[in-house]
Design an enzyme around this catalytic site. Structure first.
Site, PDB file in Angstrom:
ATOM      1  N   ASP A  90       0.862  -1.178   0.000  1.00 46.53           N
ATOM      2  CA  ASP A  90       0.000   0.000   0.000  1.00 46.53           C
ATOM      3  C   ASP A  90       0.899   1.229   0.000  1.00 46.53           C
ATOM      4  O   ASP A  90       2.004   1.215   0.513  1.00 46.53           O
ATOM      5  CB  ASP A  90      -0.946  -0.010   1.202  1.00 46.53           C
ATOM      6  CG  ASP A  90      -1.939   1.136   1.097  1.00 46.53           C
ATOM      7  OD1 ASP A  90      -2.283   1.487  -0.042  1.00 46.53           O
ATOM      8  OD2 ASP A  90      -2.340   1.689   2.128  1.00 46.53           O
ATOM      9  N   SER A  91       0.380   2.299  -0.576  1.00 47.86           N
ATOM     10  CA  SER A  91       1.210   3.440  -0.965  1.00 47.86           C
ATOM     11  C   SER A  91       1.521   4.459   0.116  1.00 47.86           C
ATOM     12  O   SER A  91       2.384   5.292  -0.052  1.00 47.86           O
ATOM     13  CB  SER A  91       0.471   4.187  -2.069  1.00 47.86           C
ATOM     14  OG  SER A  91      -0.777   4.645  -1.546  1.00 47.86           O
ATOM     15  N   GLY A  92       0.801   4.409   1.220  1.00 50.69           N
ATOM     16  CA  GLY A  92       0.874   5.487   2.191  1.00 50.69           C
ATOM     17  C   GLY A  92      -0.378   6.354   2.139  1.00 50.69           C
ATOM     18  O   GLY A  92      -0.588   7.207   2.997  1.00 50.69           O
ATOM     19  N   GLY A  93      -1.199   6.113   1.140  1.00 53.53           N
ATOM     20  CA  GLY A  93      -2.439   6.878   1.004  1.00 53.53           C
ATOM     21  C   GLY A  93      -3.384   6.684   2.180  1.00 53.53           C
ATOM     22  O   GLY A  93      -4.095   7.610   2.572  1.00 53.53           O
ATOM     23  N   PHE A  94      -3.374   5.478   2.743  1.00 50.48           N
ATOM     24  CA  PHE A  94      -4.252   5.250   3.895  1.00 50.48           C
ATOM     25  C   PHE A  94      -3.791   6.050   5.104  1.00 50.48           C
ATOM     26  O   PHE A  94      -4.604   6.484   5.921  1.00 50.48           O
ATOM     27  CB  PHE A  94      -4.314   3.766   4.257  1.00 50.48           C
ATOM     28  CG  PHE A  94      -5.311   3.467   5.362  1.00 50.48           C
ATOM     29  CD1 PHE A  94      -6.675   3.513   5.123  1.00 50.48           C
ATOM     30  CD2 PHE A  94      -4.877   3.150   6.647  1.00 50.48           C
ATOM     31  CE1 PHE A  94      -7.595   3.259   6.148  1.00 50.48           C
ATOM     32  CE2 PHE A  94      -5.789   2.893   7.674  1.00 50.48           C
ATOM     33  CZ  PHE A  94      -7.145   2.947   7.412  1.00 50.48           C
ATOM     34  N   ASP A 144      -2.518   8.003  -3.111  1.00 49.04           N
ATOM     35  CA  ASP A 144      -3.810   8.677  -3.188  1.00 49.04           C
ATOM     36  C   ASP A 144      -4.120   9.363  -1.876  1.00 49.04           C
ATOM     37  O   ASP A 144      -3.364   9.247  -0.919  1.00 49.04           O
ATOM     38  CB  ASP A 144      -4.913   7.645  -3.494  1.00 49.04           C
ATOM     39  CG  ASP A 144      -5.092   6.619  -2.375  1.00 49.04           C
ATOM     40  OD1 ASP A 144      -4.107   6.374  -1.628  1.00 49.04           O
ATOM     41  OD2 ASP A 144      -6.185   6.045  -2.236  1.00 49.04           O
ATOM     42  N   GLN A 195     -11.293   7.155  -6.100  1.00 48.11           N
ATOM     43  CA  GLN A 195     -11.791   7.880  -4.923  1.00 48.11           C
ATOM     44  C   GLN A 195     -13.049   8.644  -5.322  1.00 48.11           C
ATOM     45  O   GLN A 195     -13.554   8.482  -6.429  1.00 48.11           O
ATOM     46  CB  GLN A 195     -10.701   8.821  -4.386  1.00 48.11           C
ATOM     47  CG  GLN A 195      -9.495   8.105  -3.773  1.00 48.11           C
ATOM     48  CD  GLN A 195      -9.807   7.418  -2.442  1.00 48.11           C
ATOM     49  OE1 GLN A 195     -10.865   7.611  -1.832  1.00 48.11           O
ATOM     50  NE2 GLN A 195      -8.882   6.551  -2.008  1.00 48.11           N
ATOM     51  N   GLY A 222     -11.065   4.374  -0.152  1.00 43.22           N
ATOM     52  CA  GLY A 222     -11.917   5.346   0.521  1.00 43.22           C
ATOM     53  C   GLY A 222     -13.279   4.808   0.920  1.00 43.22           C
ATOM     54  O   GLY A 222     -14.227   5.562   1.097  1.00 43.22           O
ATOM     55  N   ASP A 272      -8.386  -6.929   1.180  1.00 42.49           N
ATOM     56  CA  ASP A 272      -7.426  -7.018   2.271  1.00 42.49           C
ATOM     57  C   ASP A 272      -8.082  -6.369   3.460  1.00 42.49           C
ATOM     58  O   ASP A 272      -8.963  -5.523   3.311  1.00 42.49           O
ATOM     59  CB  ASP A 272      -6.127  -6.270   1.958  1.00 42.49           C
ATOM     60  CG  ASP A 272      -6.258  -4.788   2.250  1.00 42.49           C
ATOM     61  OD1 ASP A 272      -6.884  -4.092   1.446  1.00 42.49           O
ATOM     62  OD2 ASP A 272      -5.780  -4.340   3.308  1.00 42.49           O
ATOM     63  N   CYS A 310     -13.726 -26.298  11.421  1.00 39.30           N
ATOM     64  CA  CYS A 310     -12.540 -25.586  10.950  1.00 39.30           C
ATOM     65  C   CYS A 310     -11.345 -26.532  10.933  1.00 39.30           C
ATOM     66  O   CYS A 310     -11.102 -27.262  11.890  1.00 39.30           O
ATOM     67  CB  CYS A 310     -12.239 -24.398  11.854  1.00 39.30           C
ATOM     68  SG  CYS A 310     -10.740 -23.494  11.373  1.00 39.30           S
ATOM     69  N   CYS A 312      -8.176 -25.601  10.628  1.00 44.10           N
ATOM     70  CA  CYS A 312      -6.942 -24.833  10.834  1.00 44.10           C
ATOM     71  C   CYS A 312      -6.041 -25.496  11.869  1.00 44.10           C
ATOM     72  O   CYS A 312      -6.480 -26.324  12.655  1.00 44.10           O
ATOM     73  CB  CYS A 312      -7.270 -23.391  11.234  1.00 44.10           C
ATOM     74  SG  CYS A 312      -7.515 -23.147  13.003  1.00 44.10           S
ATOM     75  N   CYS A 315      -7.532 -25.101  15.487  1.00 45.67           N
ATOM     76  CA  CYS A 315      -8.719 -25.899  15.815  1.00 45.67           C
ATOM     77  C   CYS A 315      -8.416 -27.399  15.831  1.00 45.67           C
ATOM     78  O   CYS A 315      -9.103 -28.158  16.498  1.00 45.67           O
ATOM     79  CB  CYS A 315      -9.859 -25.580  14.850  1.00 45.67           C
ATOM     80  SG  CYS A 315     -10.573 -23.952  15.150  1.00 45.67           S
ATOM     81  N   HIS A 341      -5.744 -18.669  13.365  1.00 48.09           N
ATOM     82  CA  HIS A 341      -7.096 -19.173  13.089  1.00 48.09           C
ATOM     83  C   HIS A 341      -7.855 -18.231  12.153  1.00 48.09           C
ATOM     84  O   HIS A 341      -8.454 -18.667  11.170  1.00 48.09           O
ATOM     85  CB  HIS A 341      -7.889 -19.358  14.389  1.00 48.09           C
ATOM     86  CG  HIS A 341      -9.355 -19.585  14.145  1.00 48.09           C
ATOM     87  ND1 HIS A 341      -9.889 -20.829  13.915  1.00 48.09           N
ATOM     88  CD2 HIS A 341     -10.378 -18.702  14.017  1.00 48.09           C
ATOM     89  CE1 HIS A 341     -11.180 -20.710  13.666  1.00 48.09           C
ATOM     90  NE2 HIS A 341     -11.510 -19.426  13.723  1.00 48.09           N
TER      91      HIS A 341
END
Length: 377
Positions: A90-94, A144, A195, A222, A272, A310, A312, A315, A341
């Site tokens: 991720d770019s740093g936009g968040f 962004d 956006q 966004g 994600d 499950c 996993c 579990c 899990h």
RNA sequence: GGGGGAGUUCCAGAGCGGUCAAAUGGGGCAGACUGUAAAUCUGUUGCUUCGGCUUCGGUGGUUCGAAUCCACCCUCCCCCA
């Protein structure tokens, strides 16, 4: 790079390939390791164990610590964290959104004061591309501005116009960096980000504009930043018809298990979210029956696994009573097991979605699980 | 045997005549969390038929009124012998 294998309504079954991954099967959930680690004590080997196909890390955080120059010198992010599968950064936009109180936005980019030591950090489109190039991720995200909802129309409009200009700069710099002889990952792809806050006209205009730039994939950003869930779905409905059909679509930062099913139903391929890891650390475990709060007193003597159905690693081995004990005793093993899990669940969820799509019964799958998974049990 | 100190709601620990069902931590119980400043944050934690009722080691007293003052008793801690 992206192959659309099959559709059911608007839902898509596809395959995505990049420098470190032959074929990522989509729809896919990307497991979030912001600082080149999945919080809760989960490493790259564990990621294989829980069925992770692609990992996500963060430009801003790795730039601050340990520094993208250092990671480049040590051979890139894949080698650094010992994950040889696909990585999206991720770019740093968040962080423009999440660290809003610590930054100022200008046309040229964003001035942050570091959340670690207050140091002044400038990050614009070119800086974000250079950092992601140094990291050598397989997919770079455009820089962004993620705008908080609800937003004023005029602000959202000016912001997404600027995000468009930033994307043009990202594209130029990304192409330049990829062509350099000593680039860490010359096959790095670039995804653009839509956006426009909660305004369908802005969203559609912006999507049409960024589609002209021929990015390798397109994300909707966004969303899930303050607006009601139904508004999020409405925006996806509005934007999706304008997204290039032959390219992967990524709904950033989303979401709950039912958000993912609803996203797939609306034509999304990539997701994600920090939810499986964060909620796991907080004792909330996702299951096919609904969400279990392992801290609840009712689990104190429960010898059953978190979920009977499950498969996993957690579990298969441990009881609810044991997990609850670990949390109560503040043993970090509890965090690790809970996160393992949850990641397994999210990866299995998307695997089951793909299976349903392959067999042409996604509509039934959606009808059965979309609401059920939101229950608390 | 002599001298000093302390006993408060699950625990630690404030309070030292009314604004005290009693600060603050911890623990307990529950909730939130969506491109991670989050192993974080929030609520709640005597009983109640919501009028009140019973609590601050015990008993009795002073006072319009006591966790707070007095007397005796019980228990614990420290120092000296």
């Amino acid at each position: 790079m992206f192959k659309l294998l099959k559709t059911e309504g608007r839902a898509r079954r596809g395959e995505f390939s990049c420098a470190h991954g032959g074929a990522v099967q989509t729809p896919v959930f990307m497991n979030v390791g912001t600082q080149a680690a999945i919080k809760g004590g989960v490493d790259a080997f564990d990621l294989r164990e829980v069925g992770c196909q692609i990992e996500l890390s963060n430009t801003y955080h790795l730039h601050l610590r340990p520094g993208d120059g250092l990671i480049r010198r040590l051979g890139g992010l894949h080698k650094f964290m010992n994950w040889d599968g696909p990585i999206l950064t991720d770019s740093g936009g968040f962080q423009v959104f999440s660290l809003a109180s610590l930054r100022r936005i200008k046309e040229e980019g964003v001035y942050f004061s570091s959340h670690i030591d207050g140091q002044k950090i400038f990050m614009g489109p070119e800086e974000s591309m250079r950092i992601q190039s140094n990291l050598g991720s397989d997919v770079a995200m455009a820089f962004d501005e993620c705008v908080e909802n609800p937003a004023a129309y005029e602000y959202a409009k000016a912001s997404c116009q600027r995000t468009l200009r930033w994307l043009e700069r990202c594209k130029r710099e990304h192409d330049r960096l990829n062509a350099l002889p000593d680039t860490v990952n010359p096959g790095q792809l670039l995804f653009g980000i839509n956006q426009g806050a909660t305004f369908p006209d802005l969203r559609v205009w912006h999507m049409e504009e960024i589609a002209k730039l021929d990015c390798d994939g397109y994300a909707i950003g966004g969303l899930a930043v303050g607006e009601p869930t139904q508004v999020m779905y409405d925006i996806i409905d509005a934007v999706e018809p304008h997204m290039p059909r032959e390219k992967p679509r990524y709904l950033m930062g989303v979401g709950t298990p039912s958000n993912i099913i609803e996203g797939v139903a609306r034509g999304i391929d990539f997701f994600d979210c920090v939810m499986p890891s964060r909620n796991g650390r907080h004792g909330k475990l996702f299951t096919w029956e609904g969400t279990v709060n392992i801290l609840n007193a009712k689990h104190a003597t429960d010898d059953r696994p978190v979920s009977e159905r499950c498969g996993c690693p957690v579990c298969r081995r441990f009881s609810r009573a044991y997990l609850r004990h670990l949390f109560k005793a503040e043993e970090t093993l509890g965090l690790r097991l809970a996160v393992l899990h949850n990641l397994y669940f999210y990866n299995e969820l998307t695997a089951k979605i793909r299976e349903a799509l392959d067999e042409g019964r996604f509509a039934d799958f959606r009808a059965e699980y979309s609401e059920k998974l939101a229950a608390r049990v």
